[in-house]
Design a protein around this motif. Structure first.
Motif, mmCIF file in Angstrom:
data_model
loop_
_atom_site.group_PDB
_atom_site.id
_atom_site.type_symbol
_atom_site.label_atom_id
_atom_site.label_comp_id
_atom_site.label_asym_id
_atom_site.label_seq_id
_atom_site.Cartn_x
_atom_site.Cartn_y
_atom_site.Cartn_z
ATOM 1 N N LEU A 44 36.026 -6.397 -32.975
ATOM 2 C CA LEU A 44 36.348 -6.232 -31.564
ATOM 3 C C LEU A 44 35.231 -5.437 -30.908
ATOM 4 N N LEU A 45 34.665 -5.995 -29.845
ATOM 5 C CA LEU A 45 33.589 -5.356 -29.103
ATOM 6 C C LEU A 45 34.064 -5.006 -27.700
ATOM 7 N N GLN A 46 33.495 -3.921 -27.147
ATOM 8 C CA GLN A 46 33.751 -3.559 -25.751
ATOM 9 C C GLN A 46 32.397 -3.444 -25.065
ATOM 10 N N ASN A 47 32.250 -4.102 -23.936
ATOM 11 C CA ASN A 47 31.006 -4.126 -23.184
ATOM 12 C C ASN A 47 30.612 -2.709 -22.758
ATOM 13 N N GLN A 48 29.379 -2.320 -23.046
ATOM 14 C CA GLN A 48 28.896 -0.975 -22.706
ATOM 15 C C GLN A 48 28.825 -0.744 -21.208
ATOM 16 N N TYR A 49 28.588 -1.810 -20.451
ATOM 17 C CA TYR A 49 28.390 -1.662 -19.012
ATOM 18 C C TYR A 49 29.612 -2.034 -18.186
ATOM 19 N N ASP A 50 30.568 -2.682 -18.821
ATOM 20 C CA ASP A 50 31.802 -3.077 -18.135
ATOM 21 C C ASP A 50 32.968 -2.865 -19.101
ATOM 22 N N PRO A 51 33.594 -1.694 -19.069
ATOM 23 C CA PRO A 51 34.639 -1.382 -20.050
ATOM 24 C C PRO A 51 35.877 -2.273 -19.974
ATOM 25 N N THR A 52 36.005 -3.091 -18.940
ATOM 26 C CA THR A 52 37.138 -4.016 -18.868
ATOM 27 C C THR A 52 36.930 -5.239 -19.756
ATOM 28 N N ASP A 53 35.713 -5.437 -20.250
ATOM 29 C CA ASP A 53 35.302 -6.649 -20.959
ATOM 30 C C ASP A 53 35.347 -6.431 -22.477
ATOM 31 N N PHE A 54 36.298 -7.106 -23.137
ATOM 32 C CA PHE A 54 36.458 -7.047 -24.590
ATOM 33 C C PHE A 54 36.147 -8.419 -25.183
ATOM 34 N N THR A 55 35.552 -8.420 -26.369
ATOM 35 C CA THR A 55 35.241 -9.673 -27.043
ATOM 36 C C THR A 55 35.536 -9.550 -28.529
ATOM 37 N N PHE A 56 36.294 -10.503 -29.043
ATOM 38 C CA PHE A 56 36.479 -10.627 -30.484
ATOM 39 C C PHE A 56 35.411 -11.588 -31.008
ATOM 40 N N VAL A 57 34.791 -11.229 -32.125
ATOM 41 C CA VAL A 57 33.876 -12.098 -32.847
ATOM 42 C C VAL A 57 34.497 -12.279 -34.227
ATOM 43 N N GLU A 58 34.797 -13.521 -34.553
ATOM 44 C CA GLU A 58 35.576 -13.809 -35.753
ATOM 45 C C GLU A 58 34.915 -14.900 -36.583
ATOM 46 N N GLU A 59 35.189 -14.863 -37.873
ATOM 47 C CA GLU A 59 34.818 -15.967 -38.753
ATOM 48 C C GLU A 59 35.980 -16.211 -39.707
ATOM 49 N N TRP A 60 36.352 -17.480 -39.821
ATOM 50 C CA TRP A 60 37.492 -17.885 -40.637
ATOM 51 C C TRP A 60 37.043 -18.917 -41.652
ATOM 52 N N ALA A 61 37.646 -18.881 -42.820
ATOM 53 C CA ALA A 61 37.283 -19.787 -43.907
ATOM 54 C C ALA A 61 37.602 -21.247 -43.579
ATOM 55 N N SER A 62 38.605 -21.473 -42.741
ATOM 56 C CA SER A 62 39.023 -22.842 -42.420
ATOM 57 C C SER A 62 39.859 -22.845 -41.148
ATOM 58 N N SER A 63 40.055 -24.029 -40.622
ATOM 59 C CA SER A 63 40.957 -24.178 -39.470
ATOM 60 C C SER A 63 42.377 -23.785 -39.850
ATOM 61 N N GLU A 64 42.761 -24.066 -41.076
ATOM 62 C CA GLU A 64 44.105 -23.711 -41.528
ATOM 63 C C GLU A 64 44.302 -22.202 -41.525
ATOM 64 N N ALA A 65 43.293 -21.457 -41.992
ATOM 65 C CA ALA A 65 43.386 -19.991 -41.985
ATOM 66 C C ALA A 65 43.484 -19.466 -40.561
ATOM 67 N N LEU A 66 42.699 -20.044 -39.660
ATOM 68 C CA LEU A 66 42.765 -19.633 -38.256
ATOM 69 C C LEU A 66 44.139 -19.941 -37.673
ATOM 70 N N ASN A 67 44.652 -21.112 -37.935
ATOM 71 C CA ASN A 67 45.972 -21.483 -37.409
ATOM 72 C C ASN A 67 47.073 -20.577 -37.947
ATOM 73 N N THR A 68 46.959 -20.185 -39.211
ATOM 74 C CA THR A 68 47.924 -19.247 -39.788
ATOM 75 C C THR A 68 47.862 -17.915 -39.053
ATOM 76 N N HIS A 69 46.647 -17.473 -38.732
ATOM 77 C CA HIS A 69 46.471 -16.235 -37.967
ATOM 78 C C HIS A 69 47.136 -16.349 -36.595
ATOM 79 N N LEU A 70 46.881 -17.455 -35.915
ATOM 80 C CA LEU A 70 47.424 -17.630 -34.562
ATOM 81 C C LEU A 70 48.950 -17.659 -34.563
#
Length: 99
Positions: A44-70
């Motif tokens: 999870l990242l938060q923009n240094q210049y705009d604290p309202t702006d959050f970004t998740f950067v993720e990597e998943w082994a498969s679509s199935e793993a991502l769907n299980t997460h969701l």
């Protein structure tokens, strides 16, 4: 370089007066998600210049793993708390690594 993992970049913008509340909700996702099968990277990242702006950067082994997460209880609980904290629905991109 070919990689068959799934990469996610999810941008979430907080209402200006809800930054800390949204940050708390998003931080609750980190540890349970990192324990999930198929979770390779979950940051999870938060923009240094705009604290309202959050970004998740993720990597998943498969679509199935991502769907299980969701579908997981902790993700569903966090998603239910977003209303009233964000300016719009999260902007979520799903990518394959090319190089």
């Amino acid at each position: 370089m070919t990689n068959h993992t799934i990469h996610i970049v999810a941008r979430i913008i907080a209402l200006p007066n809800k930054v800390e509340e949204l940050k708390a909700v998003l931080l609750e996702l980190i540890e349970p998600t990192r324990q999930e099968a198929g979770a390779i990277k979950y940051e999870l990242l938060q923009n240094q210049y705009d604290p309202t702006d959050f970004t998740f950067v993720e990597e998943w082994a498969s679509s199935e793993a991502l769907n299980t997460h969701l579908d997981s209880p902790h993700f569903q609980a966090a998603a239910a708390k977003l209303e009233g904290l964000v300016t719009a629905a999260p902007d979520i991109g799903r990518y394959h690594l090319l190089a």
